[in-house]
Scaffold this motif. Structure first.
Motif, PDB file in Angstrom:
ATOM      1  N   CYS A  48       0.843  -1.200   0.000  1.00  0.00           N
ATOM      2  CA  CYS A  48       0.000   0.000   0.000  1.00  0.00           C
ATOM      3  C   CYS A  48       0.875   1.245   0.000  1.00  0.00           C
ATOM      4  O   CYS A  48       1.889   1.291   0.697  1.00  0.00           O
ATOM      5  CB  CYS A  48      -0.899  -0.024   1.240  1.00  0.00           C
ATOM      6  N   GLN A  68      -0.603   4.361   0.534  1.00  0.00           N
ATOM      7  CA  GLN A  68      -1.486   5.442   0.995  1.00  0.00           C
ATOM      8  C   GLN A  68      -1.029   6.117   2.290  1.00  0.00           C
ATOM      9  O   GLN A  68      -1.343   7.261   2.527  1.00  0.00           O
ATOM     10  CB  GLN A  68      -2.912   4.896   1.186  1.00  0.00           C
ATOM     11  N   PHE A  69      -0.350   5.398   3.135  1.00  0.00           N
ATOM     12  CA  PHE A  69       0.150   5.943   4.411  1.00  0.00           C
ATOM     13  C   PHE A  69      -0.932   6.676   5.209  1.00  0.00           C
ATOM     14  O   PHE A  69      -0.764   7.835   5.586  1.00  0.00           O
ATOM     15  CB  PHE A  69       1.375   6.861   4.188  1.00  0.00           C
ATOM     16  N   CYS A  70      -2.023   6.015   5.470  1.00  0.00           N
ATOM     17  CA  CYS A  70      -3.000   6.554   6.409  1.00  0.00           C
ATOM     18  C   CYS A  70      -2.259   6.694   7.743  1.00  0.00           C
ATOM     19  O   CYS A  70      -1.423   5.843   8.080  1.00  0.00           O
ATOM     20  CB  CYS A  70      -4.182   5.596   6.552  1.00  0.00           C
ATOM     21  N   TYR A  85      -2.702   6.207  10.786  1.00  0.00           N
ATOM     22  CA  TYR A  85      -2.792   5.226  11.876  1.00  0.00           C
ATOM     23  C   TYR A  85      -2.244   3.865  11.493  1.00  0.00           C
ATOM     24  O   TYR A  85      -2.171   2.963  12.321  1.00  0.00           O
ATOM     25  CB  TYR A  85      -4.275   5.040  12.273  1.00  0.00           C
ATOM     26  N   CYS A  86      -1.862   3.667  10.225  1.00  0.00           N
ATOM     27  CA  CYS A  86      -1.710   2.297   9.717  1.00  0.00           C
ATOM     28  C   CYS A  86      -0.246   1.892   9.535  1.00  0.00           C
ATOM     29  O   CYS A  86       0.548   2.623   8.949  1.00  0.00           O
ATOM     30  CB  CYS A  86      -2.470   2.169   8.394  1.00  0.00           C
ATOM     31  N   ILE A 116       0.561  -0.922   7.921  1.00  0.00           N
ATOM     32  CA  ILE A 116       0.647  -1.864   6.799  1.00  0.00           C
ATOM     33  C   ILE A 116       1.631  -1.432   5.701  1.00  0.00           C
ATOM     34  O   ILE A 116       2.391  -2.268   5.191  1.00  0.00           O
ATOM     35  CB  ILE A 116      -0.773  -2.148   6.233  1.00  0.00           C
ATOM     36  N   PRO A 117       1.682  -0.130   5.302  1.00  0.00           N
ATOM     37  CA  PRO A 117       2.650   0.222   4.255  1.00  0.00           C
ATOM     38  C   PRO A 117       4.096  -0.088   4.670  1.00  0.00           C
ATOM     39  O   PRO A 117       4.954  -0.331   3.831  1.00  0.00           O
ATOM     40  CB  PRO A 117       2.452   1.729   4.079  1.00  0.00           C
ATOM     41  N   ILE A 158      -4.252  -5.906  -0.437  1.00  0.00           N
ATOM     42  CA  ILE A 158      -4.063  -5.010   0.705  1.00  0.00           C
ATOM     43  C   ILE A 158      -4.672  -3.644   0.378  1.00  0.00           C
ATOM     44  O   ILE A 158      -5.385  -3.068   1.175  1.00  0.00           O
ATOM     45  CB  ILE A 158      -2.558  -4.887   1.040  1.00  0.00           C
ATOM     46  N   HIS A 159      -4.391  -3.124  -0.811  1.00  0.00           N
ATOM     47  CA  HIS A 159      -5.065  -1.904  -1.287  1.00  0.00           C
ATOM     48  C   HIS A 159      -5.493  -2.187  -2.725  1.00  0.00           C
ATOM     49  O   HIS A 159      -4.849  -1.777  -3.701  1.00  0.00           O
ATOM     50  CB  HIS A 159      -4.134  -0.683  -1.203  1.00  0.00           C
ATOM     51  N   ARG A 213      -6.774  10.225   5.144  1.00  0.00           N
ATOM     52  CA  ARG A 213      -7.584   9.568   4.116  1.00  0.00           C
ATOM     53  C   ARG A 213      -7.758  10.571   2.980  1.00  0.00           C
ATOM     54  O   ARG A 213      -7.728  11.783   3.205  1.00  0.00           O
ATOM     55  CB  ARG A 213      -8.957   9.155   4.682  1.00  0.00           C
TER      56      ARG A 213
END
Ligand code: SF4
Length: 461
Positions: free
Chosen positions: A167, A169-171, A173-174, A176-177, A211-212, A299
């Motif tokens: 991903c 996007q680098f939200c 809180y996340c 995952i990236p 994932i995205h 977001r």
């Protein structure tokens, strides 16, 4: 294959935590071990090798990952304990010190796990001292899609197919990236071959996961194009893939995992609605119904865009199911912002909401934000939203009372001495009805009622 095959006839047990992508990858790992001649056994059984595909999306996921590794160790202290995936990628040092794990393997190496474990066993045979020190194998640079072997023995009629990883996007809180790296996509031909082979073996329903997912096929394009979720010449790779899958004879139902509200444009939905095998069920990730919180979450949409996406879906589909994820108790989320979120959820009329109390992830921007909320406040907000969710879900299901829906028959169950069939409607409402002559795999038309059994809606054939 290595010269010595030390996996032959070894009992291997697998456990998957977290998302559908992890579940798919665990199945791939199981099959790789089987190709060495290992015997898959249930995780509750005594095994020679335990493989845990870990998750790090929340603190609870970290804790569960550690618990499962310790559970495996206590089942058989002599077994080889293998930790794989996101939690390893983020917390390898912590796990190394933990002492329960023999082999630690990061992401994008899932198709090599069996090779690595065999190599570990060979090295321990040659030098027993190697058993004392955990082996760590990471793949930090590799950003290409990891081509995984096709799964050959699914247990269900509905099959999740992984088509995308990573991903960009680098939200805020996340994690995952960081844990999964940048976006990468499986080649369309590889996906289509797997779907064709599933159709030939009688499977009826596929769920595209990633994932995205909305970034599918966009890794070679610029940041601007990735943000538009289109290529520079306006192509929409995810949509094109769905269009190709919908031409495959035998596949009756196509779904996707979570997609971005930004991908739901008039152009996208107009074309998608022509794929009649694509089901009217959209998991559109919202995360918050307050624009202030969405901004702090980084977001890339606001509530106006989100609502517009839902309006478009409702214009092209009859009562589509719109489900979502919402995080409650994000840092600085005021009482008013939470109220806005609840009101927005009611306004959209979700058919299901997955609710997550915010969990601090070390290394993310949100972890350093002021006004972290107390766990009690998060708990109360989660409870309040859950009450709204239950009402919305029941309202949605009741909107079909006395209407006829197509159900894919999935499982026969016995209840109170009677035999029933269970299955999902096109909108993914779980139904139960008297089995009569239907068999799993059949698609039957049922008339929905307002009654329920075990969270399933009663229907008549
Ligand atoms: S879109 Fe946001 S929440 Fe989803 S994986 Fe990427 S960074 Fe995490």
């Amino acid at each position: 294959m290595y010269l010595k095959n030390l996996l032959l006839n070894k009992k291997a047990a697998f456990f998957s935590l977290g998302c559908k992508v992890n579940a798919y990858e665990t199945e791939v790992m199981r099959q790789c071990f089987m190709s060495y001649g290992a015997v898959p056994v249930d995780f509750k059984e005594i095994a020679d090798i335990y493989v845990v595909n870990t998750c790090t999306v929340t603190n609870i996921a970290d804790r569960k990952s550690r618990q499962m590794l310790h559970r495996a160790k206590s089942m058989n202290p002599e077994a080889v304990i293998v930790a794989v995936g996101c939690y390893v990628q983020e917390s390898a040092e912590e796990l190394e010190k933990d002492g329960a794990v023999n082999v630690l393997i990061g992401n994008r190496l899932k198709n090599k796990v069996a090779d690595i474990v065999n190599e570990y066993l060979v090295s321990c045979l040659e030098n027993p001292e190697n058993k004392e020190k955990p082996v760590i194998v990471m793949n930090n640079d590799e950003q290409d899609y990891e081509e995984l072997c096709t799964i050959s023995d699914y247990k269900n009629l509905r099959v999740d197919i992984k088509i995308q990883d990573g991903c960009n996007q680098f939200c805020s809180y996340c994690i995952i990236p960081y844990a999964r790296g940048r976006i990468s996509s499986r080649k369309p031909e590889s996906v289509l071959n797997e779907v064709k082979s599933l159709a030939e073996r009688g499977f009826k329903e596929v769920v595209l996961t990633g994932i995205h997912l909305s970034s599918y096929g966009l890794e070679d394009y610029s940041v601007r194009e990735q943000a538009n979720l289109k290529t520079d010449d306006g192509r929409m790779p995810l949509l094109e893939l769905i269009e190709k899958i919908s031409e495959i004879e035998g596949i009756e139902r196509i779904r996707t995992g979570s997609v971005e509200p930004r991908i739901i444009t008039e152009e996208f939905v107009e074309r998608l609605s022509k794929c009649t095998r694509f089901m009217p069920h959209f998991h559109l990730s919202l995360q918050s119904g307050s624009d202030g919180v969405l901004k702090r979450m980084n977001r890339k949409y606001d509530t106006v865009m989100y609502e517009k996406a839902c309006d478009i879906l409702r214009e092209y589909y009859y009562k589509p199911s719109i489900t979502t994820d919402i995080i409650v108790g994000f840092p600085g989320e005021t009482k008013e912002e939470f109220e806005e979120c609840c009101e927005f959820a009611e306004k959209i009329g979700f058919s299901a909401i997955h609710i997550f109390p915010y969990s601090v992830r070390k290394g993310t921007k949100a972890a350093g934000m002021p006004d972290q909320l107390d766990n009690n406040v998060k708990g109360e907000r989660a409870k309040k939203l859950a009450e709204i969710e239950e009402k919305l879900r029941i309202d949605y299901e009741n909107s079909f009372v006395d209407e006829f829906r197509n159900v894919l028959c999935e499982e026969i169950i016995e209840f109170d001495g009677k035999i029933y069939m269970t299955g999902h409607t096109e909108e993914y409402v779980k139904t139960i009805f008297e089995a009569k002559e239907a068999s799993p795999g059949d698609i039957v038309m049922v008339r929905m009622s307002g009654k329920r059994l075990k969270n399933m809606v009663f229907a008549e054939v």
